[in-house]
Write an enzyme that holds these catalytic residues in place. Structure first.
Site: not given
Length: 485
Positions: A287, A235-236, A386, A231-232
């Site tokens: 990604c 969030a990571g 991104e 994920g982003s």
């Protein structure tokens, strides 16, 4: 109008179970903006039930104690079940994601099956015990499953992301609590059905669609031994911080801002169609998308003209139409994000070469025209952040050292490609780029090789032998030294 799919139960520890709460998730078609399915919204109580069942299955059940060969047999049945239903799987992804069907079959469904096949091939060569000679006596080195895994997966390539976590985790002997994205839970239900039919023991797999709040509860759960997340970056980082409380192991596959370098001697007839495909794959919601295209000053005008023509020709529309190349973005929020970045690019002084609007012929759906910016400075936000959609930057460079510097001047380091007159020259460039995966005179993604990123693109690797290693702990057993005569 498509009949609404109604799912009323959760798959908890291999059993179809009534949810603890009454909330549901409405799955909305990105093309029609109509509700196409409803599924239960998992709660922290459901997480507790799933983790407890996984904990019992791992600590006391047969799965981690089976031979590797027995686990291979079960995972092979899962792979074969997905293969038998791969067309159905692809259509579910098209329905919930808006992914063009021409992409959902090979990229979403067939690649997930391939990921299982590749993991099975690695497992067949895996040595879980090895005798070594130590300095003070013999050693037995064992590789054992890490334990209970929380697998948190994204909406853009949901089944491939699941396969990259589930296949190696199961083969290693782990139990898995899978948390698919609330935007795209339908393919995960199909997977649960396949695993049930394949005879996966009870407790080994749970599937819990839920939002961020339940995800946060899951990844911080003391019963979890490892978190695998795609994920982003934001969030990571939150997951890593939550996991740190329990020293939970993590694998994080995060964002990207990959560069495609076109060298002066590149064959543009070969390169440009591949670069365009790599830039706009899955409507740019990837990604690994080639969102920065680097062109030499000596050929910039030619490349800009050819790219503009190619991008303008990409067909936007109904994702179920086999002639569509660009489908809708997954949510209205994602559409607005892309439109905001297009405005940012214009304000920063980039030149809009094509696209930049909501298409006139799409009265419903969260569409954005495939967009190409020229005269982009690599320091601009559209080149550094991104966007996750069909918005691509064309950047001018002066010489090869400048191209390498621009490609590396990013907080991300996930993928990229170079197009050179010879493969040897391209490999020289590849060695200088700080990314986890790279392609030379091609645009490929291979589930047999390790995949992951440098810098903010993540921690750890998925796929290949490295992918299974991420789900194994290493134990050294000291054996008594032989008695001297």
């Amino acid at each position: 109008m498509t009949d609404i799919v109604e799912r009323r139960t959760l798959f908890i520890g291999g059993r179809w179970t009534d949810p603890a709460g009454d909330d549901t998730i409405a799955v909305v078609s990105p093309h029609t903006e109509q509700v196409v399915a409803r599924v239960p919204h998992a709660t922290p109580a459901d997480v507790d039930a799933a983790v407890n069942r996984a904990r019992d299955a791992f600590d006391h059940g047969p799965w981690p104690r089976m031979s590797l060969g027995e686990r291979i047999e079960t995972v092979t049945r899962i792979r074969d079940g997905l293969l038998a239903r791969h067309r159905e799987l692809a259509l579910l992804v098209t329905l919930q994601n808006g992914c063009p069907v021409t992409t959902s079959v090979p990229v979403q469904a067939q690649s997930a099956v391939a990921a299982f096949t590749a993991a099975l091939a690695v497992a067949k060569e895996l040595r879980l015990e090895e005798e070594r000679t130590g300095l003070t006596g013999p050693l037995l080195v064992r590789r054992e499953p890490v334990g209970v895994v929380a697998a948190v997966t994204p909406w853009n390539v949901p089944q491939l992301a699941i396969a990259g976590k589930l296949a190696p985790a199961l083969l290693a002997g782990c139990a898995v609590v899978l948390k698919p994205s609330p935007e795209t839970p339908l393919d995960a239900y199909l997977l649960a059905e396949v695993c049930e039919k394949a005879g996966l023991p009870e407790g080994v797999l749970s599937v819990l669609p839920a939002d961020r709040e339940t995800s946060s509860y899951l990844v911080a759960h003391p019963g979890i031994d490892k978190v695998a997340f795609t994920g982003s970056v934001g969030a990571g980082k939150q997951i890593m911080a939550a996991a740190a409380t329990n020293l939970t192991r993590v694998t994080l596959e995060l964002g990207g801002k990959s560069a495609a370098i076109l060298l002066e001697d590149a064959d543009l007839d070969q390169a440009l169609p591949n670069v365009v495909a790599g830039a706009f794959v899955n409507s740019g919601q990837a990604c690994v998308a080639l969102t920065r295209i680097l062109a030499p000053s000596s050929r910039y005008d030619e490349i800009a003209q050819r790219l503009t023509t190619a991008v303008a020709r990409l067909k936007v529309g109904d994702p179920s139409d086999p002639t569509t190349t660009i489908g809708p973005l997954v949510t209205k929020r994602q559409q607005q994000r892309n439109l905001d970045y297009i405005r940012i690019g214009l304000a920063e002084g980039a030149t809009l070469l094509t696209g930049g609007r909501v298409p006139d012929h799409t009265p419903t759906g969260w569409y954005v025209e495939p967009t190409l910016f020229g005269d982009v400075d690599n320091a601009m936000r559209i080149a550094q952040e991104e966007i996750f959609g069909p918005v691509v930057c064309l950047i001018r460079y002066q010489d090869e050292d400048d191209a390498v510097a621009i490609a590396n001047a990013s907080d991300f380091g996930l993928a990229g490609t170079v197009w050179a007159g010879t493969d040897e020259h391209g490999i020289e460039i590849a060695r200088r780029i700080r990314t986890g995966t790279y392609s030379v005179n091609c645009q490929r993604f291979d589930v047999a090789g390790p995949f992951g990123g440098y810098k903010n693109s993540g921690i750890g690797r998925e796929f290949g032998p490295e992918g299974i290693s991420a789900y194994l702990e290493t134990k050294t057993v000291h054996l008594p030294a032989p008695v001297q005569a």
